[in-house]
Design an enzyme around this catalytic site. Structure first.
Site, mmCIF file in Angstrom:
data_model
loop_
_atom_site.group_PDB
_atom_site.id
_atom_site.type_symbol
_atom_site.label_atom_id
_atom_site.label_comp_id
_atom_site.label_asym_id
_atom_site.label_seq_id
_atom_site.Cartn_x
_atom_site.Cartn_y
_atom_site.Cartn_z
ATOM 1 N N LYS A 1 7.330 5.856 0.388
ATOM 2 C CA LYS A 1 7.685 4.572 1.003
ATOM 3 C C LYS A 1 9.165 4.378 0.729
ATOM 4 C CE LYS A 1 3.240 2.184 0.727
ATOM 5 N NZ LYS A 1 2.408 1.228 -0.057
ATOM 6 N N LEU B 1 3.378 -3.233 5.702
ATOM 7 C CA LEU B 1 3.208 -4.243 6.741
ATOM 8 C C LEU B 1 4.574 -4.725 7.244
ATOM 9 C CD1 LEU B 1 0.489 -6.490 4.946
ATOM 10 C CD2 LEU B 1 0.136 -4.312 6.101
ATOM 11 N N LYS C 1 -7.455 5.328 6.864
ATOM 12 C CA LYS C 1 -7.430 5.094 5.416
ATOM 13 C C LYS C 1 -8.205 3.816 5.128
ATOM 14 C CE LYS C 1 -3.546 3.298 2.746
ATOM 15 N NZ LYS C 1 -2.097 3.522 2.509
ATOM 16 N N LEU C 2 -9.180 3.944 4.247
ATOM 17 C CA LEU C 2 -10.020 2.801 3.876
ATOM 18 C C LEU C 2 -9.605 2.308 2.496
ATOM 19 C CD1 LEU C 2 -13.448 4.389 4.912
ATOM 20 C CD2 LEU C 2 -12.140 2.665 6.209
ATOM 21 N N LYS C 3 -9.412 1.018 2.382
ATOM 22 C CA LYS C 3 -9.091 0.446 1.069
ATOM 23 C C LYS C 3 -10.385 0.307 0.275
ATOM 24 C CE LYS C 3 -4.620 -0.404 1.521
ATOM 25 N NZ LYS C 3 -3.587 0.009 0.552
ATOM 26 N N ASP D 1 -7.740 4.408 -0.410
ATOM 27 C CA ASP D 1 -6.622 3.922 -1.224
ATOM 28 C C ASP D 1 -7.155 2.853 -2.166
ATOM 29 O OD1 ASP D 1 -4.240 3.081 -2.329
ATOM 30 O OD2 ASP D 1 -3.297 2.505 -0.430
ATOM 31 N N ASP E 1 1.147 6.767 -4.728
ATOM 32 C CA ASP E 1 1.913 5.760 -3.990
ATOM 33 C C ASP E 1 2.713 4.945 -5.017
ATOM 34 O OD1 ASP E 1 2.780 3.459 -2.677
ATOM 35 O OD2 ASP E 1 0.880 2.972 -1.732
ATOM 36 N N GLU F 1 -5.851 7.963 -2.629
ATOM 37 C CA GLU F 1 -4.531 7.393 -2.916
ATOM 38 C C GLU F 1 -4.588 6.468 -4.130
ATOM 39 O OE1 GLU F 1 -2.791 5.836 0.647
ATOM 40 O OE2 GLU F 1 -1.199 4.755 -0.409
ATOM 41 N N GLY G 1 3.384 2.445 4.434
ATOM 42 C CA GLY G 1 3.915 1.213 5.024
ATOM 43 C C GLY G 1 3.665 0.033 4.115
#
Ligand code: OSB
Ligand code: MG
Length: 377
Positions: free
Chosen positions: A271, A301, A170-172, A197, A247, A222, A299
Site C-alpha cells: 500500500k 477505500l 477477498k473476504l474479511k 484478510d 499488509d 492476509e 487499497g
C-alpha cells in the site's frame, strides 16, 4: 532499481493547499476492527511552476488499522512536513524523500507529501507517473475486498462481483466469522480465486483454527497476526501450507526485508500510502522480486486521487496478483475527480495523461471539503 533517468531543473515547491475531505460510503465497510460509513482524509495539493501535484493520506480518523490518525497527520502536515518542503527546490522525488527520511514513523503522513511531489514531478516532465517509475501497460488486474456481513448476503456479493469479472475475491474474517464463511464460499464457488484478510485479529493461540483454512485452496491469508508483528507470522507460516500475505506489518522497506528473510510471508500487499510513499514502494517491490515473492496493490477505500496513484504503481512488473483497486462507484456516489475510474472485465484502465492522469472536480470538491487551508513558503 527504478532509477529516475528523467532529469530537469530542480523543482521549487511554491505553495500547498491542505484540505480535509469527507465522502460518504455507498456501502458500510466492516473489518475485524470496526465499521466505516464514510471516508475522511487529508487531500494535499503541491504547486510549482504553474503545475499542481495531488495526493491523499490513507490514515483513518481513529488508530484502528494502524497507529496514525487523521488529526495527527493534519497537524504534522500543517506544522512540520509542509513547512519543511515549502520554498525548497528538489532535484527529484528521491531528494524530497531523503529530506523527510529522518522522521520516525508517520509513514502515511510523509507518503502524502511524497506522492503529491511524484505527481508534480511527473507532470513537470510531461510523463505519466507509470513511465517515470518503470511501469508499463494500459490496464491492471483487480479484485474486490468484501467487508464482514451475513454469510448469505456475502455469497450474493461474491457472485455479483465474479459476474462483473473481478479476478479475485477477498473476504474479511474475524474470530467467529471465519471457517463457516470460507467453507460456504468455497462450496458455492469451487474454482474462484479466493483470499481472506483478518486485519490482525488472531494470535498464535489460534494456530489450529488457522490451519483449518489450509483446506480451502485460498491464494493467501492476509495479516492474521498483530499489526506490528513479523516474528510470530514466521512461526505461523512454518506451520501452514497456505501462503501468508503481510499488509499492516509492512510499513517500511526494513520491515519487508526482515519478513522476507525470516519467511514471515510469501506474498506482500504493497500500500503506497502506508509505506511512506512511492520510492519506498518501489524498493519494496524490487526487494520482493529479488526474493521471488509476488506483490499486489492494496487499497484504503481511497478517493480517485489515491486510486489513481495505486493504479500507476500497479503497472510495475512484480505486481502479479490482482489488487484491491476496484471501481470508484463501488465506494462513492460521486468522486472528487473528473474521470471515472471504473473496471471492465476485472481490468482497471490506467488514467491517461501526465502525472497520475486525473483532475480534481472543482464543482464538487467544495461540497466534500470540511476544512481548507493555503500554505506558502
Ligand atoms: O486491510 O486491506 C485492508 C480497507 C481499509 C482498511 C484496511 C483494508 C481495507 C480493504 C479494502 O481491504 C481495500 C479497498 O477496497 O480499498
Ligand atoms: Mg489488509
Amino acid at each position: 532499481m527504478p532509477a529516475t533517468p528523467q532529469t530537469r531543473a530542480p523543482l521549487r515547491i511554491e505553495a500547498a493547499e491542505l484540505r480535509l475531505v469527507r465522502l460518504p460510503l455507498v456501502t458500510p465497510f466492516t473489518i475485524a476492527t470496526g465499521t466505516m460509513t464514510e471516508k475522511v482524509f487529508p487531500l494535499l495539493v503541491l504547486k510549482a511552476d504553474g503545475i499542481e501535484g495531488y495526493a491523499e493520506g490513507v490514515m483513518d480518523p481513529l488508530p484502528d488499522y494502524l497507529e496514525e490518525t487523521v488529526a495527527g497527520a493534519m497537524d504534522l502536515l500543517r506544522n512540520v512536513l509542509l513547512p519543511q518542503v515549502l520554498g525548497q527546490s528538489f532535484a527529484n522525488p528521491q531528494a524530497l524523500n531523503h529530506l523527510l527520511a529522518p522522521w520516525r514513523g508517520n509513514q502515511m503522513a510523509r507518503a502524502t507529501v511524497e506522492m503529491a511531489f511524484w505527481d508534480l514531478w511527473a507532470k513537470s516532465l510531461n510523463l505519466p507517473l507509470q513511465s517515470v517509475i518503470g511501469g508499463t501497460g494500459d490496464a491492471i488486474d483487480v479484485g474486490v475486498s468484501l467487508g464482514i456481513g451475513p454469510i448469505d448476503s456475502t455469497l450474493e456479493r461474491v457472485a455479483a462481483h465474479l459476474d462483473q469479472g473481478y479476478k479475485r475475491i477477498k473476504l474479511k474474517i474475524k474470530p467467529g466469522h471465519d471457517i463457516a464463511l470460507v467453507q460456504a464460499a468455497r462450496d458455492a464457488f469451487p474454482t474462484a480465486h479466493l483470499t481472506v484478510d483478518a486485519n490482525s485479529c488472531y494470535t498464535l493461540a489460534d494456530t489450529a483454527l488457522l490451519q483449518r483454512l489450509d483446506g480451502f485452496d485460498l491464494d493467501y491469508i492476509e495479516q492474521p497476526l498483530a499489526w506490528d508483528d513479523i516474528h510470530d507470522h514466521a512461526t505461523l507460516q512454518a506451520r501452514m501450507a497456505t501462503p501468508l500475505c503481510l499488509d499492516e506489518s509492512i510499513r517500511t522497506v526494513e520491515h519487508c526485508r526482515k519478513a522476507l528473510q525470516t519467511g514471515a510471508g510469501r506474498v506482500i500487499n504493497i500500500k503506497v500510502g502506508r509505506s511512506g510513499g512511492i520510492l519506498n514502494s518501489l524498493r519494496i517491490h524490487d526487494l520482493c522480486a529479488a526474493f521471488a515473492v509476488p506483490v499486489w496493490c492494496g487499497g484504503m477505500l481511497e478517493s480517485g486521487i489515491g486510486r489513481a496513484h495505486n493504479i500507476h504503481l500497479s503497472t510495475l512488473p512484480n505486481f502479479t496478483k490482482p489488487g484491491d483497486t476496484s471501481s470508484a462507484s463501488r465506494y462513492f456516489t460521486r468522486d472528487i475527480i473528473e474521470q471515472k475510474l471504473e473496471t471492465s472485465g476485472g481490468r482497471m484502465p490506467v488514467p491517461q495523461g501526465a502525472g497520475i492522469g486525473v483532475t480534481l472536480d472543482h464543482d464538487f470538491l467544495p461540497h466534500a471539503t470540511l476544512s481548507h487551508e493555503s500554505l506558502r513558503a
